[in-house]
Motif scaffolding. Sequence first.
Motif, PDB file in Angstrom:
ATOM      1  N   ALA A  83       0.827  -1.190   0.000  1.00  0.00           N
ATOM      2  CA  ALA A  83       0.000   0.000   0.000  1.00  0.00           C
ATOM      3  C   ALA A  83       0.865   1.244   0.000  1.00  0.00           C
ATOM      4  CB  ALA A  83      -0.909   0.007   1.229  1.00  0.00           C
ATOM      5  N   ALA A  84       0.304   2.330  -0.507  1.00  0.00           N
ATOM      6  CA  ALA A  84       0.975   3.631  -0.496  1.00  0.00           C
ATOM      7  C   ALA A  84       0.047   4.664   0.132  1.00  0.00           C
ATOM      8  CB  ALA A  84       1.351   4.059  -1.907  1.00  0.00           C
ATOM      9  N   GLY A  85       0.618   5.465   1.014  1.00  0.00           N
ATOM     10  CA  GLY A  85      -0.163   6.495   1.673  1.00  0.00           C
ATOM     11  C   GLY A  85       0.672   7.745   1.909  1.00  0.00           C
ATOM     12  N   ARG A  86       0.040   8.773   2.410  1.00  0.00           N
ATOM     13  CA  ARG A  86       0.710  10.067   2.564  1.00  0.00           C
ATOM     14  C   ARG A  86       1.810  10.039   3.603  1.00  0.00           C
ATOM     15  NH1 ARG A  86       0.362  13.189  -1.835  1.00  0.00           N
ATOM     16  NH2 ARG A  86      -1.754  13.090  -2.682  1.00  0.00           N
ATOM     17  N   SER A  87       1.671   9.186   4.589  1.00  0.00           N
ATOM     18  CA  SER A  87       2.685   9.091   5.629  1.00  0.00           C
ATOM     19  C   SER A  87       2.571   7.726   6.299  1.00  0.00           C
ATOM     20  CB  SER A  87       2.485  10.185   6.676  1.00  0.00           C
ATOM     21  OG  SER A  87       1.307   9.947   7.423  1.00  0.00           O
ATOM     22  N   VAL A  88       3.545   7.413   7.117  1.00  0.00           N
ATOM     23  CA  VAL A  88       3.489   6.166   7.883  1.00  0.00           C
ATOM     24  C   VAL A  88       2.268   6.173   8.792  1.00  0.00           C
ATOM     25  CG1 VAL A  88       4.641   4.857   9.708  1.00  0.00           C
ATOM     26  CG2 VAL A  88       5.960   5.690   7.756  1.00  0.00           C
ATOM     27  N   ASN A  89       1.981   7.305   9.391  1.00  0.00           N
ATOM     28  CA  ASN A  89       0.828   7.391  10.292  1.00  0.00           C
ATOM     29  C   ASN A  89      -0.484   7.140   9.564  1.00  0.00           C
ATOM     30  OD1 ASN A  89       2.289   7.859  12.620  1.00  0.00           O
ATOM     31  ND2 ASN A  89       2.234  10.075  12.391  1.00  0.00           N
ATOM     32  N   THR A  90      -0.636   7.682   8.368  1.00  0.00           N
ATOM     33  CA  THR A  90      -1.893   7.468   7.643  1.00  0.00           C
ATOM     34  C   THR A  90      -2.014   6.016   7.206  1.00  0.00           C
ATOM     35  OG1 THR A  90      -0.900   8.163   5.550  1.00  0.00           O
ATOM     36  CG2 THR A  90      -2.036   9.854   6.850  1.00  0.00           C
ATOM     37  N   ILE A  91      -0.919   5.402   6.837  1.00  0.00           N
ATOM     38  CA  ILE A  91      -0.954   3.992   6.466  1.00  0.00           C
ATOM     39  C   ILE A  91      -1.373   3.155   7.667  1.00  0.00           C
ATOM     40  CG2 ILE A  91       0.444   2.007   5.814  1.00  0.00           C
ATOM     41  CD1 ILE A  91       1.977   3.821   3.927  1.00  0.00           C
ATOM     42  N   MET A  92      -0.822   3.444   8.813  1.00  0.00           N
ATOM     43  CA  MET A  92      -1.138   2.674  10.015  1.00  0.00           C
ATOM     44  C   MET A  92      -2.619   2.722  10.344  1.00  0.00           C
ATOM     45  SD  MET A  92       2.112   3.751  12.340  1.00  0.00           S
ATOM     46  CE  MET A  92       1.250   3.313  13.832  1.00  0.00           C
ATOM     47  N   THR A  93      -3.268   3.816  10.008  1.00  0.00           N
ATOM     48  CA  THR A  93      -4.704   3.947  10.258  1.00  0.00           C
ATOM     49  C   THR A  93      -5.525   3.592   9.020  1.00  0.00           C
ATOM     50  OG1 THR A  93      -4.564   6.302   9.748  1.00  0.00           O
ATOM     51  CG2 THR A  93      -4.417   5.666  12.070  1.00  0.00           C
ATOM     52  N   GLU A  94      -4.884   2.925   8.085  1.00  0.00           N
ATOM     53  CA  GLU A  94      -5.496   2.401   6.874  1.00  0.00           C
ATOM     54  C   GLU A  94      -6.075   3.483   5.970  1.00  0.00           C
ATOM     55  OE1 GLU A  94      -7.240  -1.403   7.927  1.00  0.00           O
ATOM     56  OE2 GLU A  94      -8.064  -1.588   5.918  1.00  0.00           O
ATOM     57  N   ARG A  95      -5.568   4.677   6.084  1.00  0.00           N
ATOM     58  CA  ARG A  95      -5.939   5.732   5.144  1.00  0.00           C
ATOM     59  C   ARG A  95      -4.964   5.645   3.978  1.00  0.00           C
ATOM     60  NH1 ARG A  95      -5.618  10.856   8.654  1.00  0.00           N
ATOM     61  NH2 ARG A  95      -4.349   9.496   9.960  1.00  0.00           N
ATOM     62  N   VAL A  96      -5.200   4.639   3.156  1.00  0.00           N
ATOM     63  CA  VAL A  96      -4.314   4.297   2.058  1.00  0.00           C
ATOM     64  C   VAL A  96      -4.818   4.911   0.768  1.00  0.00           C
ATOM     65  CG1 VAL A  96      -3.532   2.358   0.651  1.00  0.00           C
ATOM     66  CG2 VAL A  96      -3.504   2.186   3.154  1.00  0.00           C
ATOM     67  N   ASP A  97      -3.888   5.433  -0.017  1.00  0.00           N
ATOM     68  CA  ASP A  97      -4.262   6.021  -1.307  1.00  0.00           C
ATOM     69  C   ASP A  97      -4.234   4.999  -2.439  1.00  0.00           C
ATOM     70  OD1 ASP A  97      -2.658   8.589   0.157  1.00  0.00           O
ATOM     71  OD2 ASP A  97      -4.533   9.057  -0.859  1.00  0.00           O
ATOM     72  N   TYR A  98      -3.307   4.065  -2.366  1.00  0.00           N
ATOM     73  CA  TYR A  98      -3.170   3.073  -3.428  1.00  0.00           C
ATOM     74  C   TYR A  98      -2.904   1.700  -2.824  1.00  0.00           C
ATOM     75  CZ  TYR A  98      -2.580   7.262  -6.258  1.00  0.00           C
ATOM     76  OH  TYR A  98      -2.763   8.478  -6.860  1.00  0.00           O
ATOM     77  N   TRP A  99      -3.534   0.700  -3.431  1.00  0.00           N
ATOM     78  CA  TRP A  99      -3.337  -0.682  -3.027  1.00  0.00           C
ATOM     79  C   TRP A  99      -2.740  -1.484  -4.177  1.00  0.00           C
ATOM     80  CZ3 TRP A  99      -4.046  -2.256   1.883  1.00  0.00           C
ATOM     81  CH2 TRP A  99      -4.881  -1.509   2.720  1.00  0.00           C
TER      82      TRP A  99
END
Length: 122
Positions: free
Chosen positions: A96-112
Amino acid sequence: VQLQASGGGLVQARGSLRLSCAASGRAYSTYAMGWFRQAPGKEREFVAARTWSGGTTYYADSVKGRFTISTDNAKNTVYLQMNSLKPEDTAVYYCAAGRSVNTIMTERVDYWGQGTLVTVSS
Protein backbone atom coordinates in the motif's frame (compact mmCIF):
# COMPACT_ATOMS: atom_id res chain seq x y z
CA VAL A 1 0.68 5.13 -8.59
CA GLN A 2 0.72 1.45 -9.46
CA LEU A 3 1.88 -1.23 -7.07
CA GLN A 4 2.80 -4.77 -8.10
CA ALA A 5 3.31 -7.26 -5.31
CA SER A 6 5.01 -10.63 -5.63
CA GLY A 7 6.87 -13.27 -3.68
CA GLY A 8 4.15 -15.15 -1.86
CA GLY A 9 4.16 -18.91 -1.57
CA LEU A 10 4.12 -21.91 0.71
CA VAL A 11 6.69 -22.13 3.48
CA GLN A 12 7.13 -24.26 6.57
CA ALA A 13 6.86 -22.81 10.05
CA ARG A 14 10.07 -21.13 11.23
CA GLY A 15 10.99 -20.53 7.60
CA SER A 16 11.53 -17.27 5.74
CA LEU A 17 10.02 -15.53 2.76
CA ARG A 18 10.55 -12.15 1.10
CA LEU A 19 7.75 -10.19 -0.51
CA SER A 20 8.40 -7.49 -3.09
CA CYS A 21 6.31 -4.54 -4.20
CA ALA A 22 7.34 -2.62 -7.30
CA ALA A 23 6.05 0.95 -7.46
CA SER A 24 5.56 3.06 -10.56
CA GLY A 25 3.72 6.14 -11.72
CA ARG A 26 3.78 9.79 -10.89
CA ALA A 27 5.26 10.86 -7.61
CA TYR A 28 5.28 7.38 -6.10
CA SER A 29 8.40 8.30 -4.13
CA THR A 30 6.49 11.01 -2.28
CA TYR A 31 4.35 8.37 -0.62
CA ALA A 32 5.11 6.22 2.37
CA MET A 33 4.84 2.49 1.75
CA GLY A 34 3.35 -0.27 3.80
CA TRP A 35 2.16 -3.85 4.02
CA PHE A 36 -1.15 -5.20 5.25
CA ARG A 37 -2.46 -8.73 5.49
CA GLN A 38 -5.81 -10.45 5.62
CA ALA A 39 -6.16 -13.94 6.99
CA PRO A 40 -9.12 -16.15 6.07
CA GLY A 41 -12.22 -15.03 7.93
CA LYS A 42 -10.46 -12.06 9.51
CA GLU A 43 -10.26 -8.36 8.89
CA ARG A 44 -7.34 -6.81 7.12
CA GLU A 45 -4.60 -5.68 9.50
CA PHE A 46 -1.60 -3.42 9.34
CA VAL A 47 1.81 -5.13 9.23
CA ALA A 48 4.54 -2.56 8.58
CA ALA A 49 5.18 0.84 7.01
CA ARG A 50 8.18 2.89 6.02
CA THR A 51 9.16 6.03 4.16
CA TRP A 52 11.34 5.63 1.08
CA SER A 53 14.17 7.33 2.94
CA GLY A 54 13.84 4.94 5.85
CA GLY A 55 13.55 7.79 8.30
CA THR A 56 10.33 6.45 9.78
CA THR A 57 9.47 2.78 10.17
CA TYR A 58 6.72 1.12 12.17
CA TYR A 59 5.67 -2.47 12.78
CA ALA A 60 2.66 -4.21 14.21
CA ASP A 61 3.45 -5.84 17.53
CA SER A 62 2.64 -9.26 16.10
CA VAL A 63 5.53 -9.10 13.62
CA LYS A 64 8.05 -6.93 15.45
CA GLY A 65 11.44 -8.61 15.59
CA ARG A 66 10.52 -11.11 12.87
CA PHE A 67 9.60 -8.98 9.86
CA THR A 68 11.64 -6.21 8.24
CA ILE A 69 10.37 -3.65 5.75
CA SER A 70 12.98 -2.10 3.48
CA THR A 71 13.20 -0.07 0.31
CA ASP A 72 15.46 -0.11 -2.73
CA ASN A 73 15.09 3.31 -4.31
CA ALA A 74 17.09 2.32 -7.38
CA LYS A 75 14.63 -0.47 -8.09
CA ASN A 76 11.53 1.41 -6.92
CA THR A 77 10.76 -1.60 -4.78
CA VAL A 78 9.63 -2.17 -1.22
CA TYR A 79 10.39 -5.47 0.47
CA LEU A 80 8.97 -7.35 3.41
CA GLN A 81 11.45 -9.86 4.77
CA MET A 82 9.58 -12.36 6.90
CA ASN A 83 11.56 -14.62 9.23
CA SER A 84 10.52 -17.13 11.87
CA LEU A 85 7.19 -17.52 10.16
CA LYS A 86 4.27 -18.98 12.07
CA PRO A 87 1.08 -20.62 10.82
CA GLU A 88 -0.83 -17.58 12.07
CA ASP A 89 1.09 -15.46 9.54
CA THR A 90 -0.87 -17.20 6.79
CA ALA A 91 -2.74 -14.50 4.87
CA VAL A 92 -3.00 -12.56 1.67
CA TYR A 93 -0.46 -9.77 1.90
CA TYR A 94 -1.07 -6.38 0.26
CA CYS A 95 1.31 -3.52 -0.34
CA ALA A 96 0.00 0.00 0.00
CA ALA A 97 0.98 3.63 -0.50
CA GLY A 98 -0.16 6.49 1.67
CA ARG A 99 0.71 10.07 2.56
CA SER A 100 2.68 9.09 5.63
CA VAL A 101 3.49 6.17 7.88
CA ASN A 102 0.83 7.39 10.29
CA THR A 103 -1.89 7.47 7.64
CA ILE A 104 -0.95 3.99 6.47
CA MET A 105 -1.14 2.67 10.02
CA THR A 106 -4.70 3.95 10.26
CA GLU A 107 -5.50 2.40 6.87
CA ARG A 108 -5.94 5.73 5.14
CA VAL A 109 -4.31 4.30 2.06
CA ASP A 110 -4.26 6.02 -1.31
CA TYR A 111 -3.17 3.07 -3.43
CA TRP A 112 -3.34 -0.68 -3.03
CA GLY A 113 -1.43 -3.39 -4.81
CA GLN A 114 -2.91 -6.75 -5.61
CA GLY A 115 -2.51 -9.36 -2.91
CA THR A 116 0.02 -12.14 -2.74
CA LEU A 117 -0.78 -15.28 -0.75
CA VAL A 118 1.54 -16.51 1.98
CA THR A 119 0.80 -19.92 3.46
CA VAL A 120 2.76 -21.16 6.46
CA SER A 121 2.43 -24.85 7.22
CA SER A 122 2.94 -26.28 10.69
